[in-house]
Scaffold this active site. Structure first.
Site, PDB file in Angstrom:
ATOM      1  N   ARG A 171       0.824  -1.200   0.000  1.00  0.00           N
ATOM      2  CA  ARG A 171       0.000   0.000   0.000  1.00  0.00           C
ATOM      3  C   ARG A 171       0.859   1.251   0.000  1.00  0.00           C
ATOM      4  NH1 ARG A 171      -4.546  -0.616   3.716  1.00  0.00           N
ATOM      5  NH2 ARG A 171      -3.388   0.627   5.189  1.00  0.00           N
ATOM      6  N   ARG A 175       7.726   6.948  -5.009  1.00  0.00           N
ATOM      7  CA  ARG A 175       7.504   7.806  -6.177  1.00  0.00           C
ATOM      8  C   ARG A 175       8.787   8.491  -6.603  1.00  0.00           C
ATOM      9  NH1 ARG A 175       2.812  10.275  -3.318  1.00  0.00           N
ATOM     10  NH2 ARG A 175       1.164   8.733  -3.570  1.00  0.00           N
ATOM     11  N   ARG A 248      -4.497  -6.886  16.003  1.00  0.00           N
ATOM     12  CA  ARG A 248      -3.655  -5.900  16.678  1.00  0.00           C
ATOM     13  C   ARG A 248      -4.595  -4.944  17.398  1.00  0.00           C
ATOM     14  NH1 ARG A 248       0.565  -7.007  18.198  1.00  0.00           N
ATOM     15  NH2 ARG A 248       1.256  -4.855  18.376  1.00  0.00           N
ATOM     16  N   ARG A 279       3.187   6.770  16.024  1.00  0.00           N
ATOM     17  CA  ARG A 279       2.979   8.074  15.395  1.00  0.00           C
ATOM     18  C   ARG A 279       2.323   9.044  16.372  1.00  0.00           C
ATOM     19  NH1 ARG A 279      -1.606   6.330  10.834  1.00  0.00           N
ATOM     20  NH2 ARG A 279      -3.002   5.296  12.267  1.00  0.00           N
ATOM     21  N   GLU A 300       0.222   7.222  19.524  1.00  0.00           N
ATOM     22  CA  GLU A 300      -0.440   5.944  19.234  1.00  0.00           C
ATOM     23  C   GLU A 300       0.530   4.796  19.472  1.00  0.00           C
ATOM     24  OE1 GLU A 300      -2.646   6.158  15.560  1.00  0.00           O
ATOM     25  OE2 GLU A 300      -2.323   4.019  15.200  1.00  0.00           O
ATOM     26  N   TYR A 349      -8.505  -6.042   5.880  1.00  0.00           N
ATOM     27  CA  TYR A 349      -7.979  -4.714   6.123  1.00  0.00           C
ATOM     28  C   TYR A 349      -8.706  -3.691   5.243  1.00  0.00           C
ATOM     29  CZ  TYR A 349      -3.795  -2.104   7.628  1.00  0.00           C
ATOM     30  OH  TYR A 349      -2.920  -1.247   8.236  1.00  0.00           O
ATOM     31  N   ASP A 351     -10.524  -0.189   4.125  1.00  0.00           N
ATOM     32  CA  ASP A 351     -10.641   1.230   4.435  1.00  0.00           C
ATOM     33  C   ASP A 351     -12.119   1.613   4.385  1.00  0.00           C
ATOM     34  OD1 ASP A 351      -8.113   2.060   5.061  1.00  0.00           O
ATOM     35  OD2 ASP A 351      -7.520   2.472   3.002  1.00  0.00           O
TER      36      ASP A 351
HETATM   37  P1  FAD Z   1     -16.143  -0.664  12.969  1.00  0.00           P
HETATM   38  O1  FAD Z   1     -15.968   0.780  12.698  1.00  0.00           O
HETATM   39  O2  FAD Z   1     -15.160  -1.339  13.852  1.00  0.00           O
HETATM   40  O3  FAD Z   1     -17.616  -0.859  13.575  1.00  0.00           O
HETATM   41  C1  FAD Z   1     -18.025  -2.081  14.161  1.00  0.00           C
HETATM   42  C2  FAD Z   1     -18.932  -1.737  15.351  1.00  0.00           C
HETATM   43  O4  FAD Z   1     -19.517  -2.945  15.857  1.00  0.00           O
HETATM   44  C3  FAD Z   1     -18.144  -1.113  16.497  1.00  0.00           C
HETATM   45  O5  FAD Z   1     -18.717   0.114  16.861  1.00  0.00           O
HETATM   46  C4  FAD Z   1     -18.277  -2.151  17.616  1.00  0.00           C
HETATM   47  O6  FAD Z   1     -18.332  -1.565  18.911  1.00  0.00           O
HETATM   48  C5  FAD Z   1     -19.573  -2.847  17.256  1.00  0.00           C
HETATM   49  N1  FAD Z   1     -19.675  -4.193  17.814  1.00  0.00           N
HETATM   50  C6  FAD Z   1     -18.751  -5.192  17.732  1.00  0.00           C
HETATM   51  N2  FAD Z   1     -19.170  -6.282  18.400  1.00  0.00           N
HETATM   52  C7  FAD Z   1     -20.401  -5.968  18.910  1.00  0.00           C
HETATM   53  C8  FAD Z   1     -21.343  -6.677  19.710  1.00  0.00           C
HETATM   54  N3  FAD Z   1     -21.092  -7.920  20.136  1.00  0.00           N
HETATM   55  N4  FAD Z   1     -22.480  -6.053  20.047  1.00  0.00           N
HETATM   56  C9  FAD Z   1     -22.754  -4.788  19.652  1.00  0.00           C
HETATM   57  N5  FAD Z   1     -21.892  -4.060  18.904  1.00  0.00           N
HETATM   58  C10 FAD Z   1     -20.730  -4.650  18.532  1.00  0.00           C
HETATM   59  N6  FAD Z   1      -9.893   3.872   6.836  1.00  0.00           N
HETATM   60  C11 FAD Z   1      -9.762   4.848   5.907  1.00  0.00           C
HETATM   61  O7  FAD Z   1     -10.478   4.835   4.893  1.00  0.00           O
HETATM   62  N7  FAD Z   1      -8.852   5.863   6.065  1.00  0.00           N
HETATM   63  C12 FAD Z   1      -8.060   5.947   7.177  1.00  0.00           C
HETATM   64  O8  FAD Z   1      -7.240   6.883   7.291  1.00  0.00           O
HETATM   65  C13 FAD Z   1      -8.175   4.935   8.168  1.00  0.00           C
HETATM   66  N8  FAD Z   1      -7.408   4.976   9.263  1.00  0.00           N
HETATM   67  C14 FAD Z   1      -7.570   4.023  10.220  1.00  0.00           C
HETATM   68  C15 FAD Z   1      -6.787   4.117  11.368  1.00  0.00           C
HETATM   69  C16 FAD Z   1      -6.925   3.187  12.370  1.00  0.00           C
HETATM   70  C17 FAD Z   1      -6.082   3.303  13.597  1.00  0.00           C
HETATM   71  C18 FAD Z   1      -7.858   2.112  12.217  1.00  0.00           C
HETATM   72  C19 FAD Z   1      -8.015   1.078  13.299  1.00  0.00           C
HETATM   73  C20 FAD Z   1      -8.633   2.013  11.078  1.00  0.00           C
HETATM   74  C21 FAD Z   1      -8.499   2.956  10.063  1.00  0.00           C
HETATM   75  N9  FAD Z   1      -9.293   2.921   8.922  1.00  0.00           N
HETATM   76  C22 FAD Z   1      -9.138   3.892   7.962  1.00  0.00           C
HETATM   77  C23 FAD Z   1     -10.282   1.837   8.702  1.00  0.00           C
HETATM   78  C24 FAD Z   1     -11.683   2.180   9.202  1.00  0.00           C
HETATM   79  O9  FAD Z   1     -11.653   2.385  10.596  1.00  0.00           O
HETATM   80  C25 FAD Z   1     -12.598   1.002   8.865  1.00  0.00           C
HETATM   81  O10 FAD Z   1     -12.614   0.799   7.477  1.00  0.00           O
HETATM   82  C26 FAD Z   1     -14.044   1.186   9.319  1.00  0.00           C
HETATM   83  O11 FAD Z   1     -14.129   1.708  10.609  1.00  0.00           O
HETATM   84  C27 FAD Z   1     -14.708  -0.168   9.298  1.00  0.00           C
HETATM   85  O12 FAD Z   1     -16.065  -0.049   9.592  1.00  0.00           O
HETATM   86  P2  FAD Z   1     -16.819  -1.314  10.186  1.00  0.00           P
HETATM   87  O13 FAD Z   1     -18.255  -0.951  10.262  1.00  0.00           O
HETATM   88  O14 FAD Z   1     -16.423  -2.524   9.457  1.00  0.00           O
HETATM   89  O15 FAD Z   1     -16.190  -1.530  11.651  1.00  0.00           O
HETATM   90  N1  UDP Z   2       4.762   1.656   7.329  1.00  0.00           N
HETATM   91  C1  UDP Z   2       6.095   1.845   7.622  1.00  0.00           C
HETATM   92  N2  UDP Z   2       6.523   3.095   7.946  1.00  0.00           N
HETATM   93  C2  UDP Z   2       5.700   4.158   8.004  1.00  0.00           C
HETATM   94  C3  UDP Z   2       4.338   3.961   7.697  1.00  0.00           C
HETATM   95  C4  UDP Z   2       3.892   2.691   7.374  1.00  0.00           C
HETATM   96  O1  UDP Z   2       6.869   0.905   7.598  1.00  0.00           O
HETATM   97  O2  UDP Z   2       6.161   5.274   8.321  1.00  0.00           O
HETATM   98  C5  UDP Z   2       4.335   0.280   6.973  1.00  0.00           C
HETATM   99  C6  UDP Z   2       3.916  -0.536   8.198  1.00  0.00           C
HETATM  100  O3  UDP Z   2       4.261  -1.885   7.990  1.00  0.00           O
HETATM  101  C7  UDP Z   2       2.416  -0.358   8.202  1.00  0.00           C
HETATM  102  C8  UDP Z   2       2.113  -0.383   6.705  1.00  0.00           C
HETATM  103  O4  UDP Z   2       3.204   0.326   6.118  1.00  0.00           O
HETATM  104  O5  UDP Z   2       1.772  -1.398   8.891  1.00  0.00           O
HETATM  105  C9  UDP Z   2       0.806   0.290   6.312  1.00  0.00           C
HETATM  106  O6  UDP Z   2       0.784   1.584   6.859  1.00  0.00           O
HETATM  107  P1  UDP Z   2      -0.441   2.561   6.702  1.00  0.00           P
HETATM  108  O7  UDP Z   2      -0.106   3.795   7.465  1.00  0.00           O
HETATM  109  O8  UDP Z   2      -0.791   2.690   5.285  1.00  0.00           O
HETATM  110  O9  UDP Z   2      -1.630   1.750   7.368  1.00  0.00           O
HETATM  111  P2  UDP Z   2      -2.649   2.085   8.530  1.00  0.00           P
HETATM  112  O10 UDP Z   2      -1.933   1.702   9.771  1.00  0.00           O
HETATM  113  O11 UDP Z   2      -2.992   3.539   8.486  1.00  0.00           O
HETATM  114  O12 UDP Z   2      -3.821   1.232   8.227  1.00  0.00           O
END
Ligand code: FAD
Ligand code: UDP
Length: 369
Positions: A171, A175, A248, A279, A300, A349, A351
């Protein structure tokens, strides 16, 4: 005939399904175990810093799909934020993702031609890279791997990069231009008013019960609804009968600082293994509003998941994918009227834009039945 749906989880997958099924004339109840809607995209307004905190980690919306962009724009207005993270490594700041400026900072090369020559001289000849480390060495050589990737990856996944699939890193672009936009998608931004406001609009007029853990009364719920859409962890649904899937988890440390701007950017990645966090996010930069004299930052930390902690990332190693495959067989055999969706239900995984697209397509399928 209107059908009765129970939707477990008020994240993007559950909320989009609820909206669409309701609009198609069906009855939906959403249960959410947290005390708020929005899943991991939940944001909360911090008065003192004048910005929205991305409570479960920084979220940047991006997509290449005009349909998905139009869809989310029905529920929010987006600002023009573009993700340009920086890397901090042993006292130096580097441009990131890897681009011509990064290569200039490392090697003094200024043109795409010089950069390509330099990369060709540092790449390691590995014909069929089989894991994340080998793939990086074959693409960018050891110095870049060690400064930008190794430490961050070990902290993030707590695994030897030799055990991780290269797909995690694919991902990340390399560049040979000065383009430092993290994403290549056509549309990108942060919702004005925070992500929670999207969910408030998505769920307007719908029945939502907060602080209800579906799994505590699973069998009871199943009997009462025609269909269930479940977005929690698939292994927990089946009491881990096919094995525990690996996740994780994360820990966030927030600090409100008496200064207008702490780091001059929304995200700085700390790639040195000796720095315990991965980060620092400075939330006001996402909102593009530096007016308030205080600022909120979040360090984080990645941590191993254990029962009781939130499952943030699936760990898609071959062994875990095999366990997930067994759950797939169990779902098919069980004949239960349950759809498993979202990041945890599908153990993928995803988004945000992918989750929305998956939910829209699942609803189409459910409506055609
Ligand atoms: P979730 O948002 O996890 O929703 C699931 C819900 O179900 C939760 O609220 C949970 O509490 C509930 N639930 C679970 N079990 C039960 C139960 N037994 N009873 C009742 N409720 C329950 N995506 C991007 O596009 N751009 C980003 O920059 C980006 N950054 C991210 C950074 C981090 C640190 C993380 C962890 C994810 C990131 N994502 C990002 C991904 C994004 O968070 C997910 O794609 C999105 O939240 C997934 O939606 P979901 O509905 O599948 O799950
Ligand atoms: N990564 C890395 N260095 C960085 C940022 C990301 O090595 O500074 C690697 C790391 O393995 C990470 C993966 O790229 O798990 C994906 O990172 P990204 O930030 O795209 O994913 P996110 O954690 O936001 O889902």
């Amino acid at each position: 005939m209107p059908r009765k749906f129970l939707i477990v989880g008020a994240g993007f997958f559950g909320s989009v399904c609820a909206r669409e099924l309701t609009d198609a004339g069906h009855q939906c109840l959403i249960v959410e175990k947290r005390d708020h809607i929005g899943g991991n995209c939940f944001t909360r307004f911090w008065e003192e810093a004048g910005c929205h905190q991305h409570v479960y980690g920084p979220h940047i919306f991006h997509t290449n799909s005009p349909e998905i962009w139009a869809y989310v724009n029905r529920f929010a207005e987006f600002n023009h934020f573009v993700n340009r993270p920086r890397v901090s490594y042993r006292g130096n700041i580097y441009s990131f993702p890897l681009n011509l400026l990064t290569l200039y900072q490392l090697y003094g090369v200024k043109t795409p031609f010089e950069a390509e020559e330099k990369l060709a001289s540092v790449r390691e000849p590995i014909e069929n890279p089989e894991n994340l480390e080998e793939w990086c060495l074959s693409q960018v050589g050891r110095e870049i791997y060690e400064k930008f990737i190794k430490g961050y990856t070990v902290k993030q996944w707590q695994k030897d990069p030799k055990e991780l699939p290269a797909s995690i890193i694919r991902r990340l672009p390399v560049r040979l231009t000065y383009d430092d936009n993290y994403f290549t998608d056509r549309y990108q931004g942060i919702p004005v008013g925070g992500y929670t406001s999207i969910f408030e609009r998505l769920l307007e007029g719908l029945a939502v019960e907060l602080e209800v853990d579906f799994l505590k009364e699973r069998d009871n719920w199943i009997g009462k609804y025609d269909e269930i859409i479940y977005t929690g962890p698939v292994d927990a649904f089946f009491d881990y009968s096919e094995g525990v899937l690996e996740y994780r988890s994360l820990r966030f440390e927030n600090e409100l600082l008496d200064q207008r701007d702490f780091q001059g950017n929304a995200l700085i990645n700390y790639t040195d293994e000796r720095v315990p966090y991965t980060r620092i996010a400075e939330h006001k930069h996402f909102d593009m509003n530096l007016n308030q004299p205080k600022t909120l930052i979040t360090r984080e930390f990645s941590q191993n998941w254990k029962p009781g902690l939130t499952e943030y990332y699936p760990v898609n190693t071959a062994a875990n994918n095999e366990t997930f495959r067994r759950y797939g067989e169990l779902i098919a055999k069980s004949g239960l009227p349950v759809t498993f969706g979202g990041r945890l239900g599908q153990y993928r995984y995803f988004d945000m834009h992918q989750v929305i697209a998956a939910a829209l397509s699942k609803v189409k399928e459910l409506l055609s039945k």
